[in-house]
Write a protein that holds these residues in place. Structure first.
Motif, short mmCIF file in Angstrom:
data_model
loop_
_atom_site.label_atom_id
_atom_site.label_comp_id
_atom_site.label_asym_id
_atom_site.label_seq_id
_atom_site.Cartn_x
_atom_site.Cartn_y
_atom_site.Cartn_z
N GLU A 1 133.13 -50.97 124.64
CA GLU A 1 134.18 -49.98 124.39
C GLU A 1 133.72 -48.93 123.38
O GLU A 1 134.10 -47.76 123.46
N ARG A 2 132.87 -49.33 122.45
CA ARG A 2 132.38 -48.38 121.45
C ARG A 2 131.48 -47.34 122.10
O ARG A 2 131.56 -46.15 121.81
N GLN A 3 130.59 -47.79 123.01
CA GLN A 3 129.72 -46.83 123.67
C GLN A 3 130.51 -45.93 124.61
O GLN A 3 130.24 -44.73 124.73
N ARG A 4 131.50 -46.48 125.27
CA ARG A 4 132.35 -45.67 126.16
C ARG A 4 133.06 -44.57 125.38
O ARG A 4 133.10 -43.41 125.80
N SER A 5 133.64 -44.91 124.24
CA SER A 5 134.35 -43.92 123.44
C SER A 5 133.39 -42.87 122.87
O SER A 5 133.73 -41.70 122.77
N THR A 6 132.15 -43.30 122.54
CA THR A 6 131.16 -42.35 122.03
C THR A 6 130.76 -41.35 123.11
O THR A 6 130.67 -40.14 122.86
N LEU A 7 130.50 -41.83 124.32
CA LEU A 7 130.13 -40.93 125.42
C LEU A 7 131.28 -39.99 125.77
O LEU A 7 131.06 -38.82 126.10
N ALA A 8 132.51 -40.49 125.71
CA ALA A 8 133.66 -39.63 125.99
C ALA A 8 133.78 -38.54 124.93
O ALA A 8 134.09 -37.38 125.25
N ALA A 9 133.51 -38.88 123.66
CA ALA A 9 133.57 -37.86 122.59
C ALA A 9 132.47 -36.82 122.78
O ALA A 9 132.69 -35.62 122.56
N VAL A 10 131.27 -37.25 123.21
CA VAL A 10 130.20 -36.31 123.50
C VAL A 10 130.58 -35.40 124.65
O VAL A 10 130.33 -34.19 124.63
N GLY A 11 131.22 -35.97 125.69
CA GLY A 11 131.65 -35.16 126.82
C GLY A 11 132.70 -34.14 126.45
O GLY A 11 132.70 -33.01 126.95
N LEU A 12 133.62 -34.52 125.56
CA LEU A 12 134.64 -33.57 125.12
C LEU A 12 134.01 -32.40 124.36
O LEU A 12 134.48 -31.26 124.46
N VAL B 1 122.43 -41.60 130.90
CA VAL B 1 123.68 -41.41 131.63
C VAL B 1 123.63 -40.06 132.33
O VAL B 1 122.97 -39.12 131.87
N SER B 2 124.30 -39.96 133.48
CA SER B 2 124.31 -38.72 134.24
C SER B 2 125.46 -37.83 133.79
O SER B 2 126.42 -38.30 133.16
N ARG B 3 125.37 -36.57 134.12
CA ARG B 3 126.45 -35.64 133.74
C ARG B 3 127.74 -35.97 134.46
O ARG B 3 128.83 -35.79 133.90
N SER B 4 127.65 -36.48 135.70
CA SER B 4 128.87 -36.85 136.43
C SER B 4 129.58 -38.01 135.75
O SER B 4 130.80 -38.04 135.68
N THR B 5 128.82 -38.95 135.22
CA THR B 5 129.42 -40.09 134.52
C THR B 5 130.11 -39.62 133.25
O THR B 5 131.21 -40.09 132.91
N VAL B 6 129.48 -38.70 132.53
CA VAL B 6 130.11 -38.17 131.31
C VAL B 6 131.43 -37.50 131.66
O VAL B 6 132.45 -37.69 130.97
N LEU C 1 130.64 -31.37 124.54
CA LEU C 1 129.54 -30.65 125.19
C LEU C 1 129.67 -30.57 126.70
O LEU C 1 128.81 -29.96 127.34
N ALA C 2 130.66 -31.24 127.29
CA ALA C 2 130.83 -31.28 128.75
C ALA C 2 129.72 -32.11 129.39
O ALA C 2 129.07 -32.92 128.71
N GLY C 3 129.47 -31.92 130.69
CA GLY C 3 128.65 -32.85 131.44
C GLY C 3 127.16 -32.75 131.20
O GLY C 3 126.52 -33.68 130.67
N ARG C 4 126.54 -31.64 131.59
CA ARG C 4 125.08 -31.55 131.55
C ARG C 4 124.55 -31.64 130.11
O ARG C 4 123.62 -32.41 129.83
N ALA C 5 125.12 -30.84 129.21
CA ALA C 5 124.66 -30.89 127.82
C ALA C 5 125.00 -32.24 127.18
O ALA C 5 124.23 -32.75 126.36
N GLY C 6 126.13 -32.84 127.55
CA GLY C 6 126.48 -34.14 127.02
C GLY C 6 125.52 -35.23 127.45
O GLY C 6 125.16 -36.11 126.66
N ALA C 7 125.06 -35.16 128.71
CA ALA C 7 124.08 -36.15 129.17
C ALA C 7 122.76 -36.00 128.43
O ALA C 7 122.10 -36.99 128.10
N ARG C 8 122.35 -34.76 128.16
CA ARG C 8 121.11 -34.55 127.40
C ARG C 8 121.25 -35.08 125.97
O ARG C 8 120.32 -35.69 125.43
N ARG D 1 133.36 -38.11 134.26
CA ARG D 1 134.34 -39.13 134.67
C ARG D 1 134.96 -39.81 133.46
O ARG D 1 136.15 -40.13 133.45
N LEU D 2 134.16 -40.05 132.42
CA LEU D 2 134.71 -40.66 131.21
C LEU D 2 135.71 -39.73 130.54
O LEU D 2 136.73 -40.19 129.99
N VAL D 3 135.42 -38.44 130.56
CA VAL D 3 136.36 -37.47 129.97
C VAL D 3 137.64 -37.43 130.79
O VAL D 3 138.76 -37.40 130.24
#
Length: 213
Positions: A45-56, A74-79, A58-65, A81-83
């Motif tokens: 759950e901690r990693q999920r919330s961290t990736l969602a915060a990154v997606g919020l 992680v792929s940009r599509s996954t980022v 930077l969005a998909g492509r930059a968030g995946a980088r 989906r978490l958002v």
């Protein structure tokens, strides 16, 4: 979460429960660890919330980088989906609410838009512009102190019934619009008076001279 930039995998042994009821659609139940796992989840759950915060941020492509920088592949599509899976934040009850109409199809279908005047952010959309709909929306939000609206009778009735404690005022756009219309009507009605104020130079005995060059 990664440790020193290296991915970490947790291997858990959990219990599986079986339902003895023949009518049960689930039949089996797997034990979950609160705050750590969820059904069909591949991350804590901690990693999920961290990736969602990154997606919020930077969005998909930059968030995946950015996730790859601290060791999460992680792929940009996954980022994205978490958002999208995040619940919508509950907007605070506005103190000053603006009420106006919007058209989904002009002259035929109208709705009501409600805006927080102090933050200038939309709060809600109502599917119609009936007084009862506006009154029901205002009634469950007693913290509203000012209703800023145009002069439509259905908005006036809805604001009076739903928020009797609120002060009703006209919004700035309608004030300037009504003022310009009133000034235009006044000038049109007294157009004949303008001729009296401007005298003909020939009648006053004055001569107009052109430039000397």
């Amino acid at each position: 979460m990664p440790s020193a930039g290296n991915p970490v995998r947790l291997c858990l042994r959990v219990r599986r429960f079986f339902c003895e009821s023949a009518l049960c659609e689930r039949r089996t139940f797997v034990e979950q660890i609160a705050g750590l796992t969820r059904r069909h989840g591949r991350w804590t759950e901690r990693q999920r919330s961290t990736l969602a915060a990154v997606g919020l941020a930077l969005a998909g492509r930059a968030g995946a980088r950015m996730a790859g920088v601290f060791g999460v592949a992680v792929s940009r599509s996954t980022v994205l989906r978490l958002v999208e899976a995040l619940p919508d934040p509950e907007p605070p009850v506005p103190r000053v609410v603006g009420v106006d109409e919007y058209a989904t199809r002009k002259v035929r279908f109208y709705g009501t838009v409600l805006v927080d005047v102090e933050t200038r952010r939309p709060v809600d959309l109502l599917p119609d512009r009936e007084a009862s709909s506006l009154a029901a929306w205002l009634a469950v939000r007693p913290g509203i102190e000012v209703v800023c609206r145009d002069r439509a009778l259905f908005f006036a009735e809805g604001a009076t019934v739903g928020a009797p404690q609120a002060v009703q005022v006209a919004d700035r756009w309608h004030l300037w619009h009504n003022l310009s219309e009133a000034a235009e009507r006044c000038v049109a009605q007294h157009r004949g008076c303008l001729g009296i104020l401007t005298r003909d130079p020939a009648e006053s005995g004055l001569r107009l001279h052109g430039p000397s060059w």
